[in-house]
Design a protein around this motif. Structure first.
Motif, PDB file in Angstrom:
ATOM      1  N   UNK A  78       0.986  -1.026   0.017  1.00  0.00           N
ATOM      2  CA  UNK A  78      -0.102   0.105   0.109  1.00  0.00           C
ATOM      3  C   UNK A  78       0.481   1.303   0.115  1.00  0.00           C
ATOM      4  N   UNK A  79      -0.055   2.275   0.035  1.00  0.00           N
ATOM      5  CA  UNK A  79       0.906   3.837  -0.009  1.00  0.00           C
ATOM      6  C   UNK A  79       1.668   3.810   1.659  1.00  0.00           C
ATOM      7  N   UNK A  80       2.887   4.380   1.468  1.00  0.00           N
ATOM      8  CA  UNK A  80       3.322   5.208   3.223  1.00  0.00           C
ATOM      9  C   UNK A  80       2.067   5.935   3.617  1.00  0.00           C
ATOM     10  N   UNK A  81       1.830   6.094   3.481  1.00  0.00           N
ATOM     11  CA  UNK A  81       0.544   7.080   4.278  1.00  0.00           C
ATOM     12  C   UNK A  81      -0.197   5.608   4.910  1.00  0.00           C
ATOM     13  N   UNK A  82      -0.968   4.483   3.805  1.00  0.00           N
ATOM     14  CA  UNK A  82      -1.648   3.558   4.525  1.00  0.00           C
ATOM     15  C   UNK A  82      -0.647   3.011   4.956  1.00  0.00           C
ATOM     16  N   UNK A  83       0.700   3.066   4.805  1.00  0.00           N
ATOM     17  CA  UNK A  83       1.552   1.865   6.588  1.00  0.00           C
ATOM     18  C   UNK A  83       0.970   1.962   7.574  1.00  0.00           C
ATOM     19  N   UNK A  84       1.503   3.944   7.578  1.00  0.00           N
ATOM     20  CA  UNK A  84       1.749   4.752   8.654  1.00  0.00           C
ATOM     21  C   UNK A  84       0.021   4.420  10.066  1.00  0.00           C
ATOM     22  N   UNK A  85      -1.100   3.970   8.739  1.00  0.00           N
ATOM     23  CA  UNK A  85      -2.328   4.789   9.782  1.00  0.00           C
ATOM     24  C   UNK A  85      -2.770   3.568   9.527  1.00  0.00           C
ATOM     25  N   UNK A  86      -2.049   2.233   8.896  1.00  0.00           N
ATOM     26  CA  UNK A  86      -2.683   1.084   9.387  1.00  0.00           C
ATOM     27  C   UNK A  86      -2.932   0.421  10.564  1.00  0.00           C
ATOM     28  N   UNK A  87      -2.333   0.920  11.824  1.00  0.00           N
ATOM     29  CA  UNK A  87      -2.500  -0.248  12.700  1.00  0.00           C
ATOM     30  C   UNK A  87      -3.599   1.061  13.721  1.00  0.00           C
ATOM     31  N   UNK A  95     -11.100   9.077  11.430  1.00  0.00           N
ATOM     32  CA  UNK A  95     -11.689  10.331  11.216  1.00  0.00           C
ATOM     33  C   UNK A  95      -9.633  10.684  10.097  1.00  0.00           C
ATOM     34  N   UNK A  96     -10.445  11.390   9.054  1.00  0.00           N
ATOM     35  CA  UNK A  96      -9.313  11.562   8.412  1.00  0.00           C
ATOM     36  C   UNK A  96      -8.194  12.698   8.861  1.00  0.00           C
ATOM     37  N   UNK A  97      -8.604  13.682   9.968  1.00  0.00           N
ATOM     38  CA  UNK A  97      -7.680  15.102  10.453  1.00  0.00           C
ATOM     39  C   UNK A  97      -6.407  13.679  11.282  1.00  0.00           C
ATOM     40  N   UNK A  98      -6.839  13.330  12.072  1.00  0.00           N
ATOM     41  CA  UNK A  98      -6.550  12.277  13.169  1.00  0.00           C
ATOM     42  C   UNK A  98      -5.913  11.075  11.777  1.00  0.00           C
ATOM     43  N   UNK A  99      -6.416  10.801  11.427  1.00  0.00           N
ATOM     44  CA  UNK A  99      -4.459   9.914  10.075  1.00  0.00           C
ATOM     45  C   UNK A  99      -4.216  10.865   9.927  1.00  0.00           C
ATOM     46  N   UNK A 103       0.286  10.475  10.809  1.00  0.00           N
ATOM     47  CA  UNK A 103       1.132   9.942   9.951  1.00  0.00           C
ATOM     48  C   UNK A 103       2.033  10.948   9.603  1.00  0.00           C
ATOM     49  N   UNK A 104       2.006  12.164  10.066  1.00  0.00           N
ATOM     50  CA  UNK A 104       3.050  13.003   9.568  1.00  0.00           C
ATOM     51  C   UNK A 104       4.572  13.513  11.302  1.00  0.00           C
ATOM     52  N   UNK A 105       3.448  12.435  12.478  1.00  0.00           N
ATOM     53  CA  UNK A 105       4.173  12.814  13.440  1.00  0.00           C
ATOM     54  C   UNK A 105       5.802  12.175  13.397  1.00  0.00           C
ATOM     55  N   UNK A 106       6.794  13.182  13.153  1.00  0.00           N
ATOM     56  CA  UNK A 106       8.046  12.911  13.371  1.00  0.00           C
ATOM     57  C   UNK A 106       8.519  11.804  13.610  1.00  0.00           C
TER      58      UNK A 106
END
Length: 113
Positions: A78-87, A95-99, A103-106
Protein backbone atom coordinates in the motif's frame (compact mmCIF):
# COMPACT_ATOMS: atom_id res chain seq x y z
CA UNK A 1 3.97 -30.07 12.25
CA UNK A 2 2.39 -29.62 15.68
CA UNK A 3 3.53 -26.95 18.10
CA UNK A 4 2.41 -26.76 21.73
CA UNK A 5 0.75 -23.57 22.99
CA UNK A 6 3.26 -20.88 24.06
CA UNK A 7 6.12 -22.90 22.63
CA UNK A 8 8.73 -21.58 20.29
CA UNK A 9 9.73 -23.98 17.57
CA UNK A 10 12.27 -23.48 14.87
CA UNK A 11 12.47 -25.83 11.95
CA UNK A 12 13.53 -23.28 9.37
CA UNK A 13 17.20 -23.04 8.49
CA UNK A 14 18.32 -19.53 9.33
CA UNK A 15 21.14 -19.58 6.80
CA UNK A 16 19.13 -20.92 3.87
CA UNK A 17 18.51 -18.27 1.26
CA UNK A 18 15.16 -17.94 -0.54
CA UNK A 19 13.70 -21.19 0.83
CA UNK A 20 10.34 -19.72 1.87
CA UNK A 21 10.88 -18.96 5.58
CA UNK A 22 9.18 -15.57 5.45
CA UNK A 23 6.50 -16.85 3.10
CA UNK A 24 5.55 -19.57 5.59
CA UNK A 25 5.39 -17.09 8.47
CA UNK A 26 3.36 -14.65 6.38
CA UNK A 27 0.96 -17.48 5.48
CA UNK A 28 0.44 -18.35 9.16
CA UNK A 29 -0.21 -14.70 10.00
CA UNK A 30 -2.30 -14.22 6.82
CA UNK A 31 -0.34 -11.15 5.83
CA UNK A 32 -0.24 -12.67 2.35
CA UNK A 33 -3.97 -11.95 2.09
CA UNK A 34 -2.88 -8.47 1.03
CA UNK A 35 -0.68 -9.79 -1.81
CA UNK A 36 -2.58 -10.97 -4.88
CA UNK A 37 0.25 -13.20 -6.11
CA UNK A 38 0.68 -15.04 -2.78
CA UNK A 39 -2.17 -17.34 -1.82
CA UNK A 40 -2.57 -20.59 0.08
CA UNK A 41 -4.16 -22.76 -2.59
CA UNK A 42 -4.07 -26.20 -0.98
CA UNK A 43 -3.68 -27.74 2.44
CA UNK A 44 -4.58 -26.16 5.75
CA UNK A 45 -2.91 -24.15 8.46
CA UNK A 46 -4.56 -24.74 11.82
CA UNK A 47 -4.26 -23.17 15.25
CA UNK A 48 -6.11 -24.96 18.04
CA UNK A 49 -7.81 -27.07 15.37
CA UNK A 50 -9.20 -24.05 13.51
CA UNK A 51 -8.32 -23.70 9.83
CA UNK A 52 -6.95 -20.16 9.56
CA UNK A 53 -8.26 -19.76 6.02
CA UNK A 54 -11.96 -20.34 6.68
CA UNK A 55 -14.24 -17.32 6.22
CA UNK A 56 -15.04 -17.39 9.96
CA UNK A 57 -11.46 -16.41 10.87
CA UNK A 58 -10.98 -12.64 11.06
CA UNK A 59 -7.45 -11.90 9.78
CA UNK A 60 -7.16 -8.77 11.94
CA UNK A 61 -8.05 -10.72 15.09
CA UNK A 62 -5.63 -13.47 14.03
CA UNK A 63 -2.79 -10.95 13.63
CA UNK A 64 -3.45 -9.76 17.18
CA UNK A 65 -2.89 -13.35 18.36
CA UNK A 66 -0.08 -14.41 16.01
CA UNK A 67 2.65 -11.79 15.81
CA UNK A 68 5.67 -11.45 13.60
CA UNK A 69 8.97 -9.69 14.11
CA UNK A 70 10.73 -8.56 10.97
CA UNK A 71 14.47 -8.16 10.43
CA UNK A 72 13.89 -5.22 8.12
CA UNK A 73 11.02 -2.99 7.07
CA UNK A 74 8.24 -5.08 5.63
CA UNK A 75 5.51 -2.69 4.46
CA UNK A 76 2.14 -3.82 3.21
CA UNK A 77 1.64 -3.38 -0.55
CA UNK A 78 0.00 0.00 0.00
CA UNK A 79 1.08 3.64 0.06
CA UNK A 80 3.47 4.95 2.73
CA UNK A 81 0.55 6.85 4.26
CA UNK A 82 -1.61 3.70 4.46
CA UNK A 83 1.27 1.77 6.06
CA UNK A 84 1.78 4.56 8.60
CA UNK A 85 -1.88 4.64 9.67
CA UNK A 86 -2.64 0.92 9.32
CA UNK A 87 -2.63 0.27 13.08
CA UNK A 88 -4.96 3.19 13.70
CA UNK A 89 -7.37 1.98 11.02
CA UNK A 90 -7.38 -1.52 12.54
CA UNK A 91 -8.14 0.08 15.92
CA UNK A 92 -11.18 1.77 14.37
CA UNK A 93 -9.88 5.30 13.80
CA UNK A 94 -11.64 6.77 10.76
CA UNK A 95 -11.26 10.52 11.28
CA UNK A 96 -9.15 11.81 8.36
CA UNK A 97 -7.64 14.64 10.40
CA UNK A 98 -6.55 12.29 13.16
CA UNK A 99 -5.00 9.92 10.62
CA UNK A 100 -3.20 12.77 8.86
CA UNK A 101 -1.88 14.15 12.15
CA UNK A 102 -0.61 10.71 13.20
CA UNK A 103 1.08 10.10 9.84
CA UNK A 104 2.85 13.46 10.04
CA UNK A 105 4.30 12.80 13.52
CA UNK A 106 8.11 13.09 13.38
CA UNK A 107 8.55 9.57 14.82
CA UNK A 108 6.48 8.06 12.01
CA UNK A 109 8.33 10.03 9.34
CA UNK A 110 11.70 8.91 10.69
CA UNK A 111 10.66 5.26 10.87
CA UNK A 112 9.58 5.11 7.23
CA UNK A 113 12.70 6.86 6.04
Amino acid sequence: MSICRSAVKTSLPSSAHRCGKSTLLRAINRINDLVDSARVVSGTIRIDGVDLYTPQVDPIALRRQVGMVFQKYNPFPRSIFENAVYGLRVAGVTDKHELMDAAEEPEVCRSVG
